[in-house]
Design a protein around this motif. Structure first.
Motif, PDB file in Angstrom:
ATOM      1  N   HIS A 180      -6.552  -9.449 -58.619  1.00  0.00           N
ATOM      2  CA  HIS A 180      -6.505  -9.610 -60.180  1.00  0.00           C
ATOM      3  C   HIS A 180      -7.673 -10.881 -60.168  1.00  0.00           C
ATOM      4  O   HIS A 180      -9.005 -11.116 -59.331  1.00  0.00           O
ATOM      5  N   LYS A 181      -8.516 -10.996 -61.465  1.00  0.00           N
ATOM      6  CA  LYS A 181      -9.300 -11.381 -62.045  1.00  0.00           C
ATOM      7  C   LYS A 181      -8.739 -13.293 -62.322  1.00  0.00           C
ATOM      8  O   LYS A 181      -7.564 -13.335 -62.557  1.00  0.00           O
ATOM      9  N   ALA A 182      -9.894 -14.386 -61.926  1.00  0.00           N
ATOM     10  CA  ALA A 182      -9.702 -15.922 -62.037  1.00  0.00           C
ATOM     11  C   ALA A 182     -10.632 -16.219 -61.894  1.00  0.00           C
ATOM     12  O   ALA A 182     -11.995 -15.578 -61.273  1.00  0.00           O
ATOM     13  N   GLU A 183     -10.524 -17.436 -62.546  1.00  0.00           N
ATOM     14  CA  GLU A 183     -11.648 -18.185 -62.564  1.00  0.00           C
ATOM     15  C   GLU A 183     -11.908 -19.502 -61.700  1.00  0.00           C
ATOM     16  O   GLU A 183     -10.778 -20.419 -61.654  1.00  0.00           O
ATOM     17  N   ILE A 184     -13.040 -19.392 -60.685  1.00  0.00           N
ATOM     18  CA  ILE A 184     -13.223 -20.277 -59.760  1.00  0.00           C
ATOM     19  C   ILE A 184     -13.742 -21.552 -60.415  1.00  0.00           C
ATOM     20  O   ILE A 184     -14.713 -21.318 -60.076  1.00  0.00           O
ATOM     21  N   THR A 185     -12.721 -22.418 -60.316  1.00  0.00           N
ATOM     22  CA  THR A 185     -13.810 -23.566 -60.628  1.00  0.00           C
ATOM     23  C   THR A 185     -14.626 -24.418 -59.322  1.00  0.00           C
ATOM     24  O   THR A 185     -13.936 -24.470 -58.429  1.00  0.00           O
ATOM     25  N   GLU A 186     -16.023 -24.718 -59.163  1.00  0.00           N
ATOM     26  CA  GLU A 186     -16.949 -25.076 -58.327  1.00  0.00           C
ATOM     27  C   GLU A 186     -16.602 -26.431 -58.752  1.00  0.00           C
ATOM     28  O   GLU A 186     -16.448 -27.276 -59.516  1.00  0.00           O
ATOM     29  N   PRO A 187     -16.199 -27.408 -57.078  1.00  0.00           N
ATOM     30  CA  PRO A 187     -16.083 -28.707 -56.827  1.00  0.00           C
ATOM     31  C   PRO A 187     -17.058 -29.039 -57.366  1.00  0.00           C
ATOM     32  O   PRO A 187     -19.031 -28.753 -57.443  1.00  0.00           O
ATOM     33  N   GLU A 188     -17.740 -30.412 -58.056  1.00  0.00           N
ATOM     34  CA  GLU A 188     -18.255 -31.004 -58.702  1.00  0.00           C
ATOM     35  C   GLU A 188     -19.251 -31.692 -57.349  1.00  0.00           C
ATOM     36  O   GLU A 188     -17.862 -32.325 -56.208  1.00  0.00           O
ATOM     37  N   THR A 189     -21.008 -32.263 -57.099  1.00  0.00           N
ATOM     38  CA  THR A 189     -21.397 -32.532 -55.548  1.00  0.00           C
ATOM     39  C   THR A 189     -22.140 -33.081 -55.789  1.00  0.00           C
ATOM     40  O   THR A 189     -22.899 -32.878 -57.201  1.00  0.00           O
ATOM     41  N   THR A 190     -22.982 -33.979 -55.215  1.00  0.00           N
ATOM     42  CA  THR A 190     -23.430 -34.876 -55.792  1.00  0.00           C
ATOM     43  C   THR A 190     -24.269 -34.998 -54.965  1.00  0.00           C
ATOM     44  O   THR A 190     -24.655 -34.916 -52.677  1.00  0.00           O
ATOM     45  N   ASP A 191     -26.219 -35.215 -54.929  1.00  0.00           N
ATOM     46  CA  ASP A 191     -26.773 -35.032 -53.959  1.00  0.00           C
ATOM     47  C   ASP A 191     -26.922 -36.468 -52.639  1.00  0.00           C
ATOM     48  O   ASP A 191     -27.287 -37.437 -53.383  1.00  0.00           O
ATOM     49  N   LEU A 192     -26.757 -36.780 -52.155  1.00  0.00           N
ATOM     50  CA  LEU A 192     -25.850 -38.048 -50.719  1.00  0.00           C
ATOM     51  C   LEU A 192     -28.077 -37.990 -49.863  1.00  0.00           C
ATOM     52  O   LEU A 192     -27.719 -37.058 -48.874  1.00  0.00           O
ATOM     53  N   GLN A 193     -28.346 -39.148 -50.099  1.00  0.00           N
ATOM     54  CA  GLN A 193     -29.667 -39.091 -48.940  1.00  0.00           C
ATOM     55  C   GLN A 193     -29.756 -39.278 -47.455  1.00  0.00           C
ATOM     56  O   GLN A 193     -28.589 -40.452 -47.834  1.00  0.00           O
ATOM     57  N   VAL A 194     -29.606 -38.471 -46.636  1.00  0.00           N
ATOM     58  CA  VAL A 194     -28.901 -39.488 -44.643  1.00  0.00           C
ATOM     59  C   VAL A 194     -30.131 -39.376 -44.358  1.00  0.00           C
ATOM     60  O   VAL A 194     -30.858 -38.451 -44.140  1.00  0.00           O
ATOM     61  N   VAL A 195     -30.220 -40.329 -43.709  1.00  0.00           N
ATOM     62  CA  VAL A 195     -31.212 -39.726 -42.193  1.00  0.00           C
ATOM     63  C   VAL A 195     -30.357 -39.946 -40.999  1.00  0.00           C
ATOM     64  O   VAL A 195     -29.353 -40.455 -40.533  1.00  0.00           O
ATOM     65  N   VAL A 196     -31.222 -39.082 -40.417  1.00  0.00           N
ATOM     66  CA  VAL A 196     -30.440 -38.519 -39.093  1.00  0.00           C
ATOM     67  C   VAL A 196     -31.787 -39.141 -37.789  1.00  0.00           C
ATOM     68  O   VAL A 196     -32.961 -38.619 -37.632  1.00  0.00           O
ATOM     69  N   SER A 197     -31.049 -39.682 -36.709  1.00  0.00           N
ATOM     70  CA  SER A 197     -31.335 -40.577 -35.773  1.00  0.00           C
ATOM     71  C   SER A 197     -31.753 -39.691 -34.785  1.00  0.00           C
ATOM     72  O   SER A 197     -30.225 -39.176 -34.780  1.00  0.00           O
ATOM     73  N   GLN A 198     -32.021 -38.757 -33.733  1.00  0.00           N
ATOM     74  CA  GLN A 198     -32.010 -38.557 -32.742  1.00  0.00           C
ATOM     75  C   GLN A 198     -33.328 -38.618 -30.996  1.00  0.00           C
ATOM     76  O   GLN A 198     -33.873 -38.415 -31.480  1.00  0.00           O
ATOM     77  N   ASP A 199     -32.932 -39.769 -30.233  1.00  0.00           N
ATOM     78  CA  ASP A 199     -33.310 -40.346 -29.704  1.00  0.00           C
ATOM     79  C   ASP A 199     -33.920 -40.901 -29.911  1.00  0.00           C
ATOM     80  O   ASP A 199     -33.855 -42.051 -30.963  1.00  0.00           O
ATOM     81  N   ASP A 200     -35.822 -41.322 -30.358  1.00  0.00           N
ATOM     82  CA  ASP A 200     -36.798 -41.716 -30.584  1.00  0.00           C
ATOM     83  C   ASP A 200     -37.621 -41.111 -32.156  1.00  0.00           C
ATOM     84  O   ASP A 200     -38.107 -41.914 -32.686  1.00  0.00           O
ATOM     85  N   GLU A 201     -36.640 -39.709 -32.501  1.00  0.00           N
ATOM     86  CA  GLU A 201     -37.518 -39.573 -33.713  1.00  0.00           C
ATOM     87  C   GLU A 201     -36.282 -39.485 -34.960  1.00  0.00           C
ATOM     88  O   GLU A 201     -34.675 -39.822 -34.272  1.00  0.00           O
ATOM     89  N   SER A 202     -36.384 -39.277 -35.643  1.00  0.00           N
ATOM     90  CA  SER A 202     -35.732 -39.257 -37.259  1.00  0.00           C
ATOM     91  C   SER A 202     -35.782 -37.854 -38.271  1.00  0.00           C
ATOM     92  O   SER A 202     -37.522 -38.380 -38.330  1.00  0.00           O
ATOM     93  N   PHE A 203     -35.516 -37.603 -39.036  1.00  0.00           N
ATOM     94  CA  PHE A 203     -35.788 -37.761 -40.622  1.00  0.00           C
ATOM     95  C   PHE A 203     -34.948 -37.611 -41.571  1.00  0.00           C
ATOM     96  O   PHE A 203     -34.180 -37.685 -41.428  1.00  0.00           O
ATOM     97  N   SER A 204     -35.323 -37.477 -42.579  1.00  0.00           N
ATOM     98  CA  SER A 204     -33.736 -37.517 -43.709  1.00  0.00           C
ATOM     99  C   SER A 204     -34.410 -36.507 -44.807  1.00  0.00           C
ATOM    100  O   SER A 204     -35.244 -35.668 -44.592  1.00  0.00           O
TER     101      SER A 204
END
Length: 216
Positions: free
Chosen positions: A43-67
């Motif tokens: 059948h046909k149906a309207e799919i509502t996309e969930p609201e999202t927002t961009d989140l700034q994340v800094v990831v560290s791994q050993d002695d390096e990191s990236f945003s």
């Protein structure tokens, strides 16, 4: 965005008009074509996309990191110690939250996504564990330091012997990281105590490869 093959929860006019059932998306769009996996009704149906927002994340791994920026629901609540998947152009990895920045030089132990300026994290799917290795028959001041690389869920057990390349040692103590889930103590040193590699600040071991070391 919803794509062909995705599975979503929707009411089925044939078998479940009042409660959502799992549907497979056959053709995405404003009025998507979907098939109920319970009764195969299409059948046909309207799919509502969930609201999202961009989140700034800094990831560290050993002695390096990236945003990077990740999309999250603004109403989701997170706290220090939580783990989640970071899916970014830089990498796809499992990360643990080590700090939540909610304002300039302002940190919190927990917050909703829309309150967060920056999420500080540490990669935990593969980790480096610092090891202090005491000589088998020598003085502890002649100890050696080394690093082993293992999956984050690798278990170390006090009293058991580990082998990494030419190194072989018995585990004597496990120093737990501040961001790890609650353990009984900050340092585990009783026979049979277990900790995951991703939770370790340092491991203490006794060399099993030689009978004597020279000072260095």
């Amino acid at each position: 965005m919803t794509e062909t093959g995705d599975r979503v929860g929707l009411a089925c006019p044939s078998c479940s008009p009042g409660e959502p059932t799992v549907h497979e998306v056959l053709k995405p769009g404003g009025q998507a074509t979907v098939r109920c996996t319970e009764c195969d009704h299409t059948h046909k149906a309207e799919i509502t996309e969930p609201e999202t927002t961009d989140l700034q994340v800094v990831v560290s791994q050993d002695d390096e990191s990236f945003s990077t920026l990740v999309e999250e629901s603004p109403d989701d609540r997170v706290e220090v110690g939580d783990e989640f998947v970071v899916d970014s152009p830089e990498a796809l990895l499992q990360a643990r939250i080590t700090g939540i920045e909610v304002g300039p030089e302002e940190r919190a132990e927990e917050a909703t996504i829309d309150e967060i300026d920056t999420l500080w994290t540490r990669a935990v799917d593969n980790v480096s564990v610092d090891v202090t290795l005491h000589p088998k028959d020598g003085e502890e001041e002649h100890s050696e330091s080394l690093t082993v690389n293992v999956p984050g869920d690798y278990e170390f057990t006090v009293g058991e012997t580990e082998s990494f390349g030419e190194e072989e040692f018995s585990v004597e103590g496990l120093q737990i990281r501040d961001d790890a889930p609650e353990y009984r103590h900050e340092k585990l040193d009783h026979e049979g105590d277990v900790a995951y590699a991703k939770d370790l600040k340092r491991l203490y071991g006794r060399d099993e490869t030689s009978s004597a070391w020279s000072a260095w």
